[in-house]
Write an enzyme that holds these catalytic residues in place. Structure first.
Site, PDB file in Angstrom:
ATOM      1  N   HIS A  42     -49.585  25.488  35.639  1.00 26.07           N
ATOM      2  CA  HIS A  42     -48.582  24.977  34.696  1.00 26.07           C
ATOM      3  C   HIS A  42     -47.919  26.123  33.940  1.00 26.07           C
ATOM      4  CE1 HIS A  42     -50.641  21.045  35.167  1.00 26.07           C
ATOM      5  NE2 HIS A  42     -49.468  20.543  34.818  1.00 26.07           N
ATOM      6  N   LYS A  68     -48.206  25.315  28.122  1.00 23.83           N
ATOM      7  CA  LYS A  68     -49.122  24.161  28.153  1.00 23.83           C
ATOM      8  C   LYS A  68     -50.424  24.508  27.444  1.00 23.83           C
ATOM      9  CE  LYS A  68     -51.217  20.699  31.167  1.00 23.83           C
ATOM     10  NZ  LYS A  68     -50.847  19.567  30.298  1.00 23.83           N
TER      11      LYS A  68
HETATM   12  N1  LIG Z   1     -48.451  12.334  31.565  1.00 25.47           N
HETATM   13  C1  LIG Z   1     -47.539  13.095  32.161  1.00 25.47           C
HETATM   14  O1  LIG Z   1     -46.986  12.762  33.240  1.00 25.47           O
HETATM   15  C2  LIG Z   1     -47.134  14.391  31.470  1.00 25.47           C
HETATM   16  C3  LIG Z   1     -46.114  15.194  31.986  1.00 25.47           C
HETATM   17  C4  LIG Z   1     -45.733  16.328  31.252  1.00 25.47           C
HETATM   18  C5  LIG Z   1     -46.370  16.620  30.051  1.00 25.47           C
HETATM   19  N2  LIG Z   1     -47.383  15.838  29.608  1.00 25.47           N
HETATM   20  C6  LIG Z   1     -48.049  16.042  28.305  1.00 25.47           C
HETATM   21  O2  LIG Z   1     -47.163  15.542  27.305  1.00 25.47           O
HETATM   22  C7  LIG Z   1     -47.371  16.248  26.070  1.00 25.47           C
HETATM   23  C8  LIG Z   1     -46.037  16.814  25.577  1.00 25.47           C
HETATM   24  O3  LIG Z   1     -45.561  17.747  26.519  1.00 25.47           O
HETATM   25  P1  LIG Z   1     -44.236  18.600  26.230  1.00 25.47           P
HETATM   26  O4  LIG Z   1     -44.151  19.576  27.348  1.00 25.47           O
HETATM   27  O5  LIG Z   1     -43.069  17.699  25.922  1.00 25.47           O
HETATM   28  O6  LIG Z   1     -44.714  19.353  24.882  1.00 25.47           O
HETATM   29  P2  LIG Z   1     -43.830  20.119  23.793  1.00 25.47           P
HETATM   30  O7  LIG Z   1     -42.575  20.613  24.427  1.00 25.47           O
HETATM   31  O8  LIG Z   1     -44.751  21.069  23.125  1.00 25.47           O
HETATM   32  O9  LIG Z   1     -43.426  18.947  22.766  1.00 25.47           O
HETATM   33  C9  LIG Z   1     -44.343  18.288  21.939  1.00 25.47           C
HETATM   34  C10 LIG Z   1     -43.542  17.481  20.935  1.00 25.47           C
HETATM   35  O10 LIG Z   1     -44.432  16.651  20.172  1.00 25.47           O
HETATM   36  C11 LIG Z   1     -44.121  16.808  18.779  1.00 25.47           C
HETATM   37  N3  LIG Z   1     -45.360  16.599  18.023  1.00 25.47           N
HETATM   38  C12 LIG Z   1     -46.487  17.330  18.080  1.00 25.47           C
HETATM   39  N4  LIG Z   1     -47.418  16.835  17.255  1.00 25.47           N
HETATM   40  C13 LIG Z   1     -46.858  15.742  16.671  1.00 25.47           C
HETATM   41  C14 LIG Z   1     -47.309  14.805  15.703  1.00 25.47           C
HETATM   42  N5  LIG Z   1     -48.539  14.899  15.160  1.00 25.47           N
HETATM   43  N6  LIG Z   1     -46.469  13.803  15.343  1.00 25.47           N
HETATM   44  C15 LIG Z   1     -45.236  13.718  15.873  1.00 25.47           C
HETATM   45  N7  LIG Z   1     -44.746  14.581  16.788  1.00 25.47           N
HETATM   46  C16 LIG Z   1     -45.552  15.586  17.167  1.00 25.47           C
HETATM   47  C17 LIG Z   1     -43.582  18.237  18.678  1.00 25.47           C
HETATM   48  O11 LIG Z   1     -42.666  18.416  17.617  1.00 25.47           O
HETATM   49  P3  LIG Z   1     -43.083  18.751  16.125  1.00 25.47           P
HETATM   50  O12 LIG Z   1     -44.064  19.904  16.200  1.00 25.47           O
HETATM   51  O13 LIG Z   1     -41.804  19.055  15.449  1.00 25.47           O
HETATM   52  O14 LIG Z   1     -43.704  17.496  15.626  1.00 25.47           O
HETATM   53  C18 LIG Z   1     -42.751  18.317  19.955  1.00 25.47           C
HETATM   54  O15 LIG Z   1     -41.487  17.693  19.755  1.00 25.47           O
HETATM   55  C19 LIG Z   1     -48.437  17.306  26.387  1.00 25.47           C
HETATM   56  O16 LIG Z   1     -49.694  16.790  26.034  1.00 25.47           O
HETATM   57  C20 LIG Z   1     -48.337  17.470  27.916  1.00 25.47           C
HETATM   58  O17 LIG Z   1     -49.529  17.918  28.495  1.00 25.47           O
HETATM   59  C21 LIG Z   1     -47.774  14.725  30.295  1.00 25.47           C
END
Ligand SMILES: NC(=O)c1ccc[n+]([C@@H]2O[C@H](COP(=O)([O-])OP(=O)(O)OC[C@H]3O[C@@H](n4cnc5c(N)ncnc54)[C@H](OP(=O)(O)O)[C@@H]3O)[C@@H](O)[C@H]2O)c1
Length: 242
Positions: A152, A156
């Site tokens: 990844h 991540k």
């Molecule tokens: N299931 C699947 O198919 C799949 C696919 C891809 C990724 N994922 C997972 O999805 C998650 C997000 O991935 P990403 O790549 O989009 O991450 P990212 O780019 O780091 O974005 C995370 C977002 O969540 C917000 N956030 C974090 N803590 C929060 C809280 N307590 N309350 C509200 N908002 C919060 C952050 O903004 P702020 O810090 O401003 O709040 C940011 O906007 C990860 O766990 C990743 O492993 C899953």
């Protein structure tokens, strides 16, 4: 489980997103063409790409009550939005990985009150690999050790990935994990089974993050008319298979 919730009828389901990072942005871009009306995007900070009218610093700040929320945030975020959804009767789809025991328990508790679907991976292809892995183990027996490698992007946070862990659960037996975090790789998983004189490999590569967004939107539409309970992506895919 039966479909006892009223469906969203003729109107476009109102969708709110929780998390405005890489995945939140993909979801925001794909939501209208997938038939949703996007009513808000929740994150602690407002990113540049998000307009003021859609931004909410918390679920309480949403101006319009959503029919469903999709969460791709971080573990603490998933737990708190699950609590809010349970208290407000709003179905929740979550793809947040790296959940600790407390967050997992929060999702379980919420699913007594609302339909809740959590998946480590929203790709239909990867979910098909989970079914293959389970069957493979039944066919080759428990002796063959398995190795799972996930690759990844450098941003991540969790390792092994959530997908690697569910692949490990599916294959069962003795599993060794390895993770690489580099560049901007979207997600690659290799499951290798070592037999006496041969090797079997299942490999899945995600080429575009849009794939996860479209899978999560499909799950959200399906979840809107379910009864309270805990669902998986396979429940949703099975329901769509003739
Ligand atoms: N299931 C699947 O198919 C799949 C696919 C891809 C990724 N994922 C997972 O999805 C998650 C997000 O991935 P990403 O790549 O989009 O991450 P990212 O780019 O780091 O974005 C995370 C977002 O969540 C917000 N956030 C974090 N803590 C929060 C809280 N307590 N309350 C509200 N908002 C919060 C952050 O903004 P702020 O810090 O401003 O709040 C940011 O906007 C990860 O766990 C990743 O492993 C899953």
């Amino acid at each position: 489980m039966s479909e006892t919730r009223p469906s969203t009828g003729g109107h476009r389901p109102r969708l709110a997103l929780h998390g405005a990072g890489r995945m939140g942005r993909q979801l925001a871009e794909a939501s209208e063409s997938a038939g949703f009306s996007l009513v808000g995007v929740i994150a602690r900070h407002q990113p540049d790409w998000l307009t003021e009218d859609l931004y909410a610093a918390s679920p309480e700040q949403l101006v319009v009550r959503p029919d469903v929320i999709i969460d791709f945030s971080l573990p603490g975020g998933a737990a708190s939005v699950a609590q809010w959804c349970a208290g407000n009767g709003v179905p929740l789809v979550s793809g947040t990985t790296g959940l600790d025991e407390t967050a997992r328990a929060e999702l379980d508790t919420a699913s007594a009150k609302i339909p809740l679907l959590w998946a480590a991976n929203f790709s239909i292809g990867l979910n098909a690999c989970l079914v293959l892995a389970k069957r493979l183990r039944e066919l080759v027996g428990t002796d063959a050790p398995a190795r799972i490698l996930d690759i990844h992007h450098a941003g991540k946070l969790d390792a092994p990935s959530g997908t690697a862990l569910v692949l490990g659960e599916a294959i069962g037996g003795d599993v060794e994990y390895d993770s690489v975090r580099e560049g901007d790789a979207i997600g690659e998983h290799h499951l290798v089974l070592e037999l006496a004189d041969e090797q079997i490999e299942i490999r899945h590569v995600a080429n575009d993050r849009r794939l996860f967004a479209l899978g999560a939107l499909h799950a959200a539409r399906w979840l809107c008319s379910r009864s309270p309970g805990r669902y998986t992506m396979l429940d949703c895919i099975d329901a769509a298979t003739p």
